[in-house]
Write an enzyme that holds these catalytic residues in place. Sequence first.
Site, short mmCIF file in Angstrom:
data_model
loop_
_atom_site.label_atom_id
_atom_site.label_comp_id
_atom_site.label_asym_id
_atom_site.label_seq_id
_atom_site.Cartn_x
_atom_site.Cartn_y
_atom_site.Cartn_z
N THR A 28 -53.93 -46.36 -82.64
CA THR A 28 -54.41 -46.46 -84.14
C THR A 28 -55.05 -44.86 -84.39
O THR A 28 -55.60 -44.32 -83.89
CB THR A 28 -55.52 -47.52 -84.23
OG1 THR A 28 -55.42 -48.37 -83.56
CG2 THR A 28 -55.92 -47.75 -85.89
N LYS A 140 -55.13 -48.41 -73.76
CA LYS A 140 -55.37 -49.18 -74.87
C LYS A 140 -53.94 -50.42 -74.92
O LYS A 140 -53.14 -50.18 -75.74
CB LYS A 140 -55.08 -48.06 -76.04
CG LYS A 140 -55.84 -48.94 -77.32
CD LYS A 140 -56.52 -47.79 -78.24
CE LYS A 140 -56.59 -48.70 -79.71
NZ LYS A 140 -57.26 -48.22 -80.64
N GLU A 173 -69.32 -49.62 -74.35
CA GLU A 173 -68.63 -49.45 -75.66
C GLU A 173 -68.93 -50.36 -76.87
O GLU A 173 -69.48 -51.37 -76.46
CB GLU A 173 -67.18 -49.02 -75.27
CG GLU A 173 -66.51 -50.31 -75.07
CD GLU A 173 -65.01 -50.00 -75.02
OE1 GLU A 173 -64.49 -48.78 -75.22
OE2 GLU A 173 -64.15 -50.83 -74.63
#
Length: 273
Positions: A28, A140, A173
């Site tokens: 992204t 990812k 996170e």
Amino acid sequence: MFLLNGEHRHCVDVSDRGFQYGDGLFETVEVLQGKPLFFDRHLIRLAEGCRRLRIPMPDTALLDREARQLCESSERAVLKLMVTRGSGGRGYRQPEQIVPTRLFSLHPYPDYPLQFQTDGIAARFCEQRLSLNPSLAGIKHMNRLEQILARAEWQDDSIQEGLMLDTQDRVVEGTMSNLFIVKSGSLYTPPLGQCGVAGIVRQLVMEFAQRIKLPLFEQAIDQTAVLHADELFVSNSVIGIWPIKRLEAQVFNVGVITRRLQDLLNTARMAEV
Ligand SMILES: Cc1ncc(COP(=O)(O)O)c(C=O)c1O
């Protein structure tokens, strides 16, 4: 706007393993003044993800060309790139010839209030844990069920991010971001060898810390340490750096180190356009 394997289409075959199994990766990317920011870094992480999942990495020059072509006339947007293992194989077994699917899509930049950057956001701790899996940690990949379950834990619009712990009570996170804390003039961020996504902005922040000689530790952090931090912030490619001004009942000031890192990130972003 979509670009599927180089064509202006957006219908992926239902047999695609990305759809069937989440057998793929994504990036992204922030788009500013027609440019996909830090795209070289996104391609490096994508290549690492492909290497780990054994998906042939599409030609980087081609991806770069397609990304730039799609962003060209966007002042500000979000570019998403997905690479899947494509179709074929039987069940989990991979096809002998892997023909990856690549899909670019361009989305409006989310209308986050500027105060999220300047004054900070409110955050909470999530119940949902991150499982430990070194072979998937850092990349990812397209399996984001833990983040989806975590994000489903709150509907309150006054809370912008949830912090996630792993199964051993370490804070790792945010649901969509990496976490940093400042304590006594040093910067700390959790290691991501067991779970979590190695963020592009996280990497940049770590490089800035080195550049300005800010002591930096990649070190496990528990909930108490987070709550006792002097400064706290989360990062990702779309939000940049958001200070946390409230976590559960604890209130934080936006500190000078967070501000300095935000400035350095903005300078680096401007150098990309
Ligand atoms: C779970 C998770 N961690 C971290 C990040 C930050 O990654 P990046 O800085 O590359 O955007 C993201 C970004 O979406 C994310 O979804």
